[in-house]
Every structure is written in structure tokens, then in C-alpha cells.
Design a protein around this motif. Structure first.
Motif, PDB file in Angstrom:
ATOM      1  N   TYR A   1      42.710  36.294  35.125  1.00  0.00           N
ATOM      2  CA  TYR A   1      42.215  35.906  36.445  1.00  0.00           C
ATOM      3  C   TYR A   1      40.820  36.483  36.664  1.00  0.00           C
ATOM      4  N   VAL A   2      39.936  35.646  37.268  1.00  0.00           N
ATOM      5  CA  VAL A   2      38.576  36.073  37.588  1.00  0.00           C
ATOM      6  C   VAL A   2      38.235  35.575  38.993  1.00  0.00           C
ATOM      7  N   ALA A   3      37.676  36.453  39.803  1.00  0.00           N
ATOM      8  CA  ALA A   3      37.137  36.060  41.115  1.00  0.00           C
ATOM      9  C   ALA A   3      35.622  36.192  41.066  1.00  0.00           C
ATOM     10  N   LEU A   4      34.920  35.149  41.456  1.00  0.00           N
ATOM     11  CA  LEU A   4      33.452  35.155  41.431  1.00  0.00           C
ATOM     12  C   LEU A   4      32.903  35.093  42.858  1.00  0.00           C
ATOM     13  N   PHE A   5      31.983  35.998  43.133  1.00  0.00           N
ATOM     14  CA  PHE A   5      31.301  36.030  44.423  1.00  0.00           C
ATOM     15  C   PHE A   5      29.814  35.864  44.158  1.00  0.00           C
ATOM     16  N   PRO A   6      29.333  34.612  44.006  1.00  0.00           N
ATOM     17  CA  PRO A   6      27.933  34.367  43.602  1.00  0.00           C
ATOM     18  C   PRO A   6      26.905  34.985  44.534  1.00  0.00           C
ATOM     19  N   GLU A   7      27.269  35.210  45.817  1.00  0.00           N
ATOM     20  CA  GLU A   7      26.310  35.798  46.750  1.00  0.00           C
ATOM     21  C   GLU A   7      26.108  37.293  46.486  1.00  0.00           C
ATOM     22  N   SER A   8      26.955  37.885  45.657  1.00  0.00           N
ATOM     23  CA  SER A   8      26.854  39.308  45.365  1.00  0.00           C
ATOM     24  C   SER A   8      25.859  39.546  44.230  1.00  0.00           C
ATOM     25  N   ASP A   9      25.177  40.705  44.275  1.00  0.00           N
ATOM     26  CA  ASP A   9      24.249  41.015  43.185  1.00  0.00           C
ATOM     27  C   ASP A   9      24.982  41.480  41.934  1.00  0.00           C
ATOM     28  N   GLN A  10      26.325  41.604  41.993  1.00  0.00           N
ATOM     29  CA  GLN A  10      27.115  41.972  40.832  1.00  0.00           C
ATOM     30  C   GLN A  10      27.726  40.749  40.145  1.00  0.00           C
ATOM     31  N   CYS A  11      27.259  39.571  40.521  1.00  0.00           N
ATOM     32  CA  CYS A  11      27.832  38.338  39.968  1.00  0.00           C
ATOM     33  C   CYS A  11      26.727  37.309  39.746  1.00  0.00           C
ATOM     34  N   ARG A  12      26.834  36.577  38.628  1.00  0.00           N
ATOM     35  CA  ARG A  12      25.966  35.421  38.371  1.00  0.00           C
ATOM     36  C   ARG A  12      26.868  34.251  37.990  1.00  0.00           C
ATOM     37  N   TYR A  13      26.561  33.064  38.530  1.00  0.00           N
ATOM     38  CA  TYR A  13      27.413  31.895  38.297  1.00  0.00           C
ATOM     39  C   TYR A  13      26.521  30.667  38.159  1.00  0.00           C
ATOM     40  N   ARG A  14      26.555  30.011  36.973  1.00  0.00           N
ATOM     41  CA  ARG A  14      25.708  28.850  36.680  1.00  0.00           C
ATOM     42  C   ARG A  14      26.559  27.700  36.139  1.00  0.00           C
TER      43      ARG A  14
ATOM     44  N   PHE B   1      28.837  32.512  33.529  1.00  0.00           N
ATOM     45  CA  PHE B   1      29.024  33.434  34.649  1.00  0.00           C
ATOM     46  C   PHE B   1      29.260  34.847  34.124  1.00  0.00           C
ATOM     47  N   ARG B   2      28.987  35.804  35.001  1.00  0.00           N
ATOM     48  CA  ARG B   2      29.169  37.224  34.699  1.00  0.00           C
ATOM     49  C   ARG B   2      29.550  37.941  35.991  1.00  0.00           C
ATOM     50  N   THR B   3      30.450  38.932  35.886  1.00  0.00           N
ATOM     51  CA  THR B   3      30.838  39.681  37.076  1.00  0.00           C
ATOM     52  C   THR B   3      31.156  41.127  36.733  1.00  0.00           C
ATOM     53  N   GLN B   4      30.828  42.006  37.668  1.00  0.00           N
ATOM     54  CA  GLN B   4      31.287  43.393  37.611  1.00  0.00           C
ATOM     55  C   GLN B   4      32.572  43.475  38.422  1.00  0.00           C
ATOM     56  N   GLY B   5      33.690  43.816  37.756  1.00  0.00           N
ATOM     57  CA  GLY B   5      34.965  43.898  38.447  1.00  0.00           C
ATOM     58  C   GLY B   5      35.488  42.524  38.818  1.00  0.00           C
ATOM     59  N   HIS B   6      36.506  42.493  39.685  1.00  0.00           N
ATOM     60  CA  HIS B   6      37.082  41.249  40.201  1.00  0.00           C
ATOM     61  C   HIS B   6      37.704  40.381  39.098  1.00  0.00           C
ATOM     62  N   PHE B   7      38.273  41.012  38.066  1.00  0.00           N
ATOM     63  CA  PHE B   7      39.048  40.228  37.094  1.00  0.00           C
ATOM     64  C   PHE B   7      40.291  41.018  36.706  1.00  0.00           C
ATOM     65  N   MET B   8      41.295  40.299  36.216  1.00  0.00           N
ATOM     66  CA  MET B   8      42.580  40.919  35.898  1.00  0.00           C
ATOM     67  C   MET B   8      43.099  40.366  34.577  1.00  0.00           C
ATOM     68  N   GLY B   9      43.865  41.191  33.905  1.00  0.00           N
ATOM     69  CA  GLY B   9      44.482  40.764  32.651  1.00  0.00           C
ATOM     70  C   GLY B   9      44.160  41.675  31.496  1.00  0.00           C
ATOM     71  N   GLY B  10      43.664  42.870  31.759  1.00  0.00           N
ATOM     72  CA  GLY B  10      43.330  43.781  30.668  1.00  0.00           C
ATOM     73  C   GLY B  10      42.060  43.333  29.970  1.00  0.00           C
ATOM     74  N   ASN B  11      41.897  43.783  28.714  1.00  0.00           N
ATOM     75  CA  ASN B  11      40.803  43.254  27.908  1.00  0.00           C
ATOM     76  C   ASN B  11      41.024  41.761  27.717  1.00  0.00           C
ATOM     77  N   ILE B  12      39.980  40.986  27.878  1.00  0.00           N
ATOM     78  CA  ILE B  12      40.081  39.532  27.739  1.00  0.00           C
ATOM     79  C   ILE B  12      39.148  39.101  26.618  1.00  0.00           C
ATOM     80  N   ASN B  13      39.675  38.336  25.695  1.00  0.00           N
ATOM     81  CA  ASN B  13      38.854  37.844  24.590  1.00  0.00           C
ATOM     82  C   ASN B  13      39.367  36.461  24.220  1.00  0.00           C
ATOM     83  N   LEU B  14      38.881  35.447  24.908  1.00  0.00           N
ATOM     84  CA  LEU B  14      39.402  34.090  24.779  1.00  0.00           C
ATOM     85  C   LEU B  14      38.326  33.122  24.312  1.00  0.00           C
ATOM     86  N   ALA B  15      38.704  32.259  23.380  1.00  0.00           N
ATOM     87  CA  ALA B  15      37.865  31.128  23.006  1.00  0.00           C
ATOM     88  C   ALA B  15      38.313  29.930  23.846  1.00  0.00           C
TER      89      ALA B  15
END
Length: 862
Positions: free
Chosen positions: A797-810, A684-698
Motif C-alpha cells: 500500500y502507498v499513499a501519495l500526497f503530491p502537495e507535500s514536499d516529501q512526495c513527487r507524482y508524475r 512517483f516517490r514518497t517519504q513514508g506513507h507506505f505499508m508492506g515491509g520492504n517492497i521490491n516489485l516488478a
């Protein structure tokens, strides 16, 4: 393979000069020989015969090369030269030498460069003595013979005395023209009537000067040559003497170079922090820091961050902060004091065992216990007594300030201890309690949390000495209690905005009454007041009852009667303390006050809403200015801790007690989003709609609620799914990504998954997906207490809105799904689990670009 020599415990060794052997009665196996010389050529001329004799005896000879002077040994066929860089600091250099000695085993012979050269790398004379106190006994234990040179005029009397006490043989070499004399100062377990007299060299022999008249003339000639030499001061003290002179005389030509020298040895090694310090810490500031420093060395990251931040405010916004920033009253215990403590208590062998891969965690408990029972060197204790005289009987806070702490990339938030001291009683009791507090903070460097944190970030083999920041606790005496009016944590980027109208760049604050411990630590069942600075009155509670439930009810304070930090219910505190600034901190709950009065309870009932402070004072304006000014100075979002002092007009002044680059979630440091990522690897990928600063998690485990199955479950079954999620989360401590439809933690199952926060507190990241089935849409404005818990626990935290053109979710691309039995229930089928520990998924979010992606990295095995 380790080269082993036959063990010898009583054998004698030749210096290579029969005349010198006669003077010293030879050398012994185990001897460390220190030559105090004014010219290294006088050391070389004694080294070469020793090498020849050792080579003839078939000895393994190691030359430890670490000085900037020309080599002592140049291509001797029997000598192996090993170059060691001393610039990495005391610990890395000492550890390297220790392991080298360990590897070469018993019976090896060593010749070393001048110990005085270490001053060029460390600048702190005391650490030269501590290095020798660590290495000399180890060499003795392994039946070696080792030679060292020393320029006595470059060292303090304390360091010279410690080296003399530790070594077996010490010899002074004096030259007056062509006249050379040696003067044995120490020869352990050897004695003769003339051994410790000056000896004049004549045709290869060394004749004792037995005539007192000759000895007096010799001494007079030597002293006349020393008239223009500096007194025996520590190199560190001489450096600051020169700084003081340059400041007093305003010697502009010298000041930049002196500033750089001091920054390199007292402030930091981090290039980014050094750049900030060059801009904001003047030579006068550095002299002031030195005046408040116990010992020498670095003041550590926490102290450095606080000082730089204060100067940013005073330099870049002086009109606001000169009158409204309280002067700091901090003292510092330098990193050299930490190493001196370890060496003084004989803990270096234990440190070396703990630093090994196999002992990193297993040796730590014993070392932690030894630190807690250690004693302080006399020179440190006397300085601590003077420090306590300065603070009188005000409470003080002893805080960790390690070398790497609070820098860019590694916050170490909560990994090391801080200890409050009420600082009451007789001077002897106060000193004992301060020493206990220092030992506790030192020992916390060996806690499992700290060690695992360092190892996860690849810092386990980097030098991490512990400095301390000692601060007067800001506050007021209220009878038996002592506490500040308020305290808080502010961040210049609101990475947990719960409303789309909120600007993340406006910042956020978590505010509490009393000590700031409740603002920085998550306390079960109680909450700090969380406010977005651009909308401080916008609270996402559904009703007044929820507003009360998720607010602060307990106050942390220092109880002078009990002698330590305590927690008191606000209602109980108000029964006994009449002068708390409640008119600024809270509001009277009239309905609750009426109910209390009806059942005979005292009133009124106060709620800590902080609305008067927000609405009727300059608090929000000043805090916003503070955060934006610091972010501009740091050129990076910041995270600060502060206390407030409310004046009679209800206006706050700030005491800034900590500032660091805004901590990130997961692996720290800057993040890099993958470019040109193939679609089949992007989950998945999103523009905006996430929280927690820079995120770099394995991510090594994913728990996903199947929205299609979940949408067809009844209410009871949805609660069963929530319980099942909690069970699965607790099955593993792996880095877990939780994906579900709608709102996690909702009390309305038709809107999402009704888990309790305690069920999912161990996850690394939480994803809410907008699903077409029903009304399951992410909504941060709902149930803010749940998201307060996210803030305080550090869950991304991440919010995904797959119907938006700023989000992809697979979700169909998620790998590693654990198969379920054919007879699995709908509840079990709704909770899908994926394990990716062989090739973890990567969750990366850039807070500046406001872009986040979860993807499958390339498998290194393919």
C-alpha cells in the motif's frame, strides 16, 4: 555431442590382470565394482591395469574426481578427468553425476574416487549409501563399467550392506606388511568353488587360500591390526559421540570446532542464520536437538528459526521468559530422511526429469502422486513409532521445515503444507496417519504454488530438501474439542499502521481464539483481531456494529470425535463447552443479549474483542518485549507465530512456534533504492506513507483512475467505474499496480473509488492519491476492514500526497498506455490501462529508510 559406444549386453571386460580375471571369471558389461580398501594405494594398483586394458579396447574412460585425497589417476592419456564439488550437498552432487552419466551415454567406463570422501562433504553416512543406490542402477542400465573405492571402517553396517546389495562386484583388499590378499565378497551371476575365498597375490597370480588353518591365521592377523579402530558406526554418530565427550569433559579446546562442524551439517547453510546459531545454540543445545532428530541431516529453516528465537529470549531476557515461555516439545525429521524416502521408492529418475527445465512443472503431478503412495524405510518407521510413544495421545502438528524455508529473503509462507493429527486410536492407526501426514508435506514440495514461488525467486535449481518439524499442539481438552486459549501472529514492525500516531517500530499482532490457522490464513467473511501494540485499544471502526462485523465469529479447533480440524461458530461452541476462557477473550454484548433473550435464544452473546486480555493482563507488555528482543537478536524485523495459555489469574504464558525474518512483498531480500534517478524516469516517490515491509516489485500492468474525469462523474457512474476496475483486474494475472484518487474500497464514492476487496484482491500494490478535486484524500483510519484484508493478503500500500514536499507524482510519465476508441464512454475513459511487460516498472520501498520510489528502469535493449 554425446559419445555413443556400441551396445553390449553379454560382453566380458578384463580387469587388466589375467590372474584377477581368472578369479572373478572376468567382469561383465554393467558391472559396478566396489573395492573395500584400507589404503588407497591398493586401489590405485588395481585401477591402472584396468585403465590400460580399457584404453586398448577403445573405451571412453571418465575419471570422476571429487575426493580430497591425491588423484587416483594422474594424466593417463586415455582418461578424461571431471572434477565435481561435493560440498553443495547430496542432491546437487548426485544430480551432477546423474546428468554426466546421461550425457556420456552407453558404454562409457568410469573410475571414481573413494566414496568415503563424501563423508567429508556431507557428514551423513546414510547419504553415501543413497548416492550409490541412485547411481549404480543407472550405470548398469547404460551398459557401463564403473569402479569405486571404499574405506569400510568409516561406514556403518547399514551403509555397507546397502552398497553390497546394490553393486554387482565387491572385493576386499587386505594388506599385512608385504602380504596382500584379495577377498571377493560378491560377484553377481558368477560362481566357482573357490571364488569367494581369500586369495593371496603371488607373482601376478591370485591363489585361493584353501587351507582352513592358513585362513584362520590370516583372519587373526587382520583382526589384530584392527584392535584400535573404532566400531562400525555412522560418521554422523561418531561426530555426536565426540560432541558428547567434549560436553561431558568440558573440553574447551575442542568445543568451538565441534560446534561449527555440527552447525554446518545440521542447522543451516545460510551465513546469516549460521551467525545467529553460533551465538545462540550451544553444543548442549545441539546435542538435545540430535536426541529429538529422526534420521540425520538438516532440521530445516522453520525448526531452526523456532529454536534460535527461543534461545534469544531465554538468553537475552531470562527474567521475563524463564517463567513465561513454555518449554518446547518438538521433534524433527531430518532432510536425509526425505532423500532416503525418495531413493527407497525408486523416485530419483522422476526427480531428475522434474528438475529439467522442460519437466519442472509438467513432471511434478506424477511425482507428487508417487510421493503420496510411497513407503518409508524400516529404520525411519521404527523411529516414528518411538516418536508417537513420546507424545502419547496429545494432538500433534506435522509442519514443513525445508532447507530454504523461513530464512533471510525467502519465507515460503503458506507454500508447503502443515497437517494437524488428532493422534487418537490404536498405535498402528496413529502411525499410519503420521506417515500419511509426512507424505502429504513431502508431496506439497511439488505443488504448483511452491514450484512457481521457487522459480520466480531463482531457487528452482537450488537444493531444497524437506525436513519436518513435529510439535505437540499447545492447548487443552474441552470434551470432544481440543484447542489453545488463543493464538496469533506478531510482527516487530507495524508496516500497516492505520494511524499517524502509531509507531511502526512498536509492532503489531493478529490475534484469534483457538488454533492459529485463522491468524495466518485469510478467511473470507471472518477476521482476526488486529492491534498496534503501542495503541492496542485504538480501533478505526465508525460504530459498534462495524466493530462486530469485522471481528472473529468462527473458531478453528480439533474435533476428536470427527477426527480432524474443524471450524465452529463461537455461539455454537459456547453452547457445548462451558470452560472456555471467555472472561479474558471477550465481552458480553448486552444489547445483542437482550435482543436474543426477547426472541427466545440462549444468551449471553459474547464478542471476541480481547479487551480484558489487553487491559487487565501483561499480554501487550510481554508480546512487545518478545518482539523487540527477537528483532535485536536477529538484527532484523521478525515475524512470529505463538499460542497463549491463560492461567487462573488471567495472565498469559507464550509458546513460540515459529520465528522468521519479517517477510517482504514481491522479490525477497534486501532492497536498493536507485541513486541519482533522472526525473524523466521517476513516476512517483514518497517519504513514508507506505505499508508492506520492504517492497521490491516488478510491475507489468498499471490501472489508473483519471482523477479529472472521475471528479465529474455522478454517484452511479462512480460505482460503474468500480465495477469496470474489477473487470480489468480479472483480465490478467500480471503484476498490477492500482492507482486511484482518494480511498480505495470506500462506501462513499465522493471520497474515492467504491470497489469491493474481492474485485481487486489479485493486485500487487495499491496506490491512493490525494487529489484536489473534492475530498478524495487517503485515510487509513477509515474502513479498517478493508485494510485488514490488505494485511492478510499481502498487498503493498502507498499513499501519495503530491502537495507535500516529501512526495513527487508524475502520472504523465507512465508508459505503455492502451489507446481507447473515440466513442469510449466516460466510464471507460476514467479507467486508464498501461502495459509495461517488455520493460516492467520497478516499485521499491525501504522500510528502514521509510522511502519508496516507482520508476522506469533503463531498457536493456537501448
Amino acid at each position: 555431442m554425446t559419445h555413443q559406444q556400441p551396445q553390449q549386453t553379454t560382453g566380458r571386460v578384463s580387469t587388466g590382470l589375467p590372474g584377477l580375471d581368472e578369479v572373478l571369471d572376468g567382469l561383465r558389461i554393467g558391472d559396478n565394482v566396489v573395492w573395500r580398501v584400507s589404503d588407497l594405494d591398493d586401489y590405485r594398483r588395481f585401477v591402472l591395469p584396468f585403465l590400460d586394458a580399457a584404453a586398448k579396447a577403445g573405451r571412453q574412460i571418465i575419471y570422476l574426481r571429487f575426493g580430497e585425497h591425491p588423484p587416483i589417476i594422474d594424466q593417463h592419456p586415455a582418461v578424461r578427468t571431471i572434477t565435481i564439488d561435493a560440498l553443495g550437498g547430496f542432491e546437487s552432487f548426485t544430480s551432477r553425476v546423474w546428468h554426466l552419466i546421461e550425457r556420456h551415454g552407453r558404454g562409457a567406463f568410469y573410475v571414481c574416487d573413494s566414496l568415503s570422501e563424501l563423508l567429508n562433504a556431507w557428514a551423513t553416512d546414510a547419504m553415501v549409501g543413497n548416492f550409490f543406490r541412485v547411481v549404480c542402477p543407472f550405470l548398469f542400465e547404460l551398459d557401463t563399467v564403473a569402479w569405486f573405492a571404499l574405506h569400510p571402517d568409516r561406514h556403518s553396517r547399514m551403509t555397507l550392506d546397502r552398497i553390497r546389495q546394490t553393486t554387482q562386484v565387491m572385493i576386499d583388499v587386505h594388506r599385512h606388511g608385504d602380504d596382500v590378499q584379495i577377498h571377493p565378497i560378491k560377484a553377481w551371476r558368477r560362481q566357482s568353488p573357490t571364488m569367494f575365498l581369500p586369495h593371496r597375490e603371488q607373482a601376478g597370480q591370485f591363489r585361493p587360500i584353501t587351507d582352513s588353518s592358513d585362513a584362520t591365521r590370516l583372519q587373526a592377523s587382520l583382526e589384530s591390526g584392527h584392535l584400535h579402530r573404532q566400531p562400525l558406526l555412522d560418521y554422523w554418530d561418531r561426530l555426536f559421540q565426540e560432541v558428547s565427550r567434549a560436553v561431558f569433559e568440558q573440553d574447551q579446546a575442542c568445543m568451538p570446532d565441534l560446534q561449527e562442524q555440527v552447525l554446518q551439517v545440521m542447522i543451516s547453510r545460510d551465513p546469516k542464520i549460521l551467525e545467529l546459531a553460533r551465538r545462540y545454540l550451544t553444543l548442549e543445545d545441539l546435542l538435545t536437538i540430535r536426541s529429538r532428530l529422526v534420521g540425520s541431516g538438516y532440521i530445516g529453516g522453520k525448526a531452526t528459526g523456532m529454536l534460535i528465537a527461543r534461545n534469544i529470549l531465554l538468553k537475552d531476557a531470562p527474567e521475563l521468559w524463564q517463567p513465561n515461555l513454555e518449554p518446547h516439545d518438538s521433534s524433527y525429521l531430518g532432510t536425509d530422511a526425505y532423500y532416503a524416502f525418495l531413493v527407497h521408492n525408486g523416485l530419483w529418475p522422476a526427480i531428475m526429469r522434474q528438475r529439467s527445465p522442460e519437466g519442472y512443472l509438467s513432471e511434478a503431478p506424477a511425482l507428487r502422486k508417487a510421493i503420496l503412495t510411497g513407503q518409508f524405510p524400516a529404520e525411519v518407521r521404527s523411529e516414528l513409532e518411538r516418536l508417537l510413544d513420546h507424545y502419547g495421545q496429545y494432538p500433534i502438528l506435522v509442519r514443513s521445515s525445508s532447507l530454504q524455508e523461513d530464512g533471510f529473503g525467502n519465507a515460503f509462507a503458506g507454500k508447503y503444507d502443515s497437517v494437524f493429527l488428532i493422534n487418537q486410536g490404536a498405535p498402528e492407526q496413529r502411525l499410519a496417519e503420521l506417515e500419511d501426514a509426512i507424505r502429504q508435506v513431502y508431496a506439497s514440495s511439488m505443488s504448483d504454488d511452491a514450484l512457481v514461488y521457487r522459480k520466480q525467486r531463482g531457487l528452482d535449481q537450488r537444493e531444497e530438501p524437506m525436513a519436518l518439524l513435529i510439535q505437540r499442539v499447545n492447548g487443552r481438552f474441552h470434551g470432544r474439542y481440543y484447542l489453545p486459549d488463543a493464538a496469533g501472529v506478531g510482527v516487530s514492525r507495524n508496516t500497516f499502521a492505520w494511524d499517524s500516531a502509531m509507531n511502526p517500530k512498536a509492532g503489531m499482532v493478529r490475534l484469534v481464539m483457538g488454533l492459529g490457522t485463522r491468524a495466518v490464513d485469510r478467511i473470507e467473511g471472518d477476521h482476526a483481531c488486529v492491534m498496534a501494540l503501542d495503541h492496542p485499544g485504538r480501533q478505526p471502526f465508525r460504530n459498534p456494529d462495524e466493530h462486530y462485523r469485522f471481528s472473529q465469529h468462527l473458531v478453528d479447533l480439533l474435533d476428536l470425535q470427527e477426527g480432524h480440524l474443524e471450524t465452529r461458530p463461537l455461539s455454537q461452541l459456547l453452547d457445548t463447552v462451558q470452560d472456555l476462557p471467555m472472561a479474558q477473550m471477550g465481552e458480553i454484548d448486552r444489547a445483542a443479549s437482550t435482543r436474543a433473550e426477547q426472541i427466545g435464544l440462549p444468551g449471553p452473546v459474547w464478542r471476541l474483542t480481547f479487551r480484558p486480555l489487553v487491559q487487565f493482563s501483561s499480554f501487550i507488555q510481554r508480546l512487545s518485549s518478545l518482539l523487540s528482543t527477537l528483532e535485536a537478536g536477529y538484527q532484523h524485523p521478525v515475524d512470529v507465530e505463538f499460542t497463549l495459555h491463560i492461567d487462573e489469574q488471567g495472565e498469559p504464558s507464550f509458546n513460540l512456534v515459529q520465528c522468521r525474518p519479517l517477510a517482504t512483498i514481491g522479490d525477497t531480500g534486501p532492497v536498493t533504492l536507485p541513486e541519482h534517478l533522472p526525473a524523466e524516469r521517476e513516476i512517483f516517490r514518497t517519504q513514508g506513507h507506505f505499508m508492506g515491509g520492504n517492497i521490491n516489485l516488478a510491475i507489468t500492468r498499471i490501472i489508473r483512475i483519471d482523477a479529472a474525469i472521475y471528479a465529474n462523474l455522478n454517484i452511479n457512474q462512480r460505482f460503474d467505474v468500480a465495477r469496470r476496475v474489477g473487470e480489468v483486474v480479472r483480465e490478467s494475472s500480471a503484476s498490477t499496480l492500482l492507482i486511484g484518487p482518494g480511498r480505495w474500497g470506500t462506501s462513499s464514492p465522493e471520497l474515492g473509488v467504491p470497489v469491493r476487496f474481492a474485485d481487486i484482491a489479485g493486485v500487487s500494490a495499491l496506490v491512493e492519491v490525494s487529489e484536489n478535486a473534492g475530498d478524495m484524500v487517503p485515510d487509513l483510519s477509515y474502513g479498517s476492514h478493508f485494510f485488514q484484508d490488505l494485511v492478510e493478503t499481502g498487498i503493498a500500500y502507498v499513499a501519495l500526497f503530491p502537495e507535500s514536499d516529501q512526495c513527487r507524482y508524475r502520472p504523465d510519465l507512465l508508459p505503455g498506455e492502451i489507446s481507447q476508441p473515440d466513442n469510449a464512454s466516460d466510464i471507460e475513459r476514467a479507467v486508464r490501462v498501461y502495459v509495461t511487460d517488455q520493460t516492467p516498472l520497478q516499485l521499491t520501498g525501504d522500510v528502514v529508510r521509510q522511502e519508496l520510489v516507482c520508476y522506469r528502469p533503463v531498457d536493456p535493449k537501448q
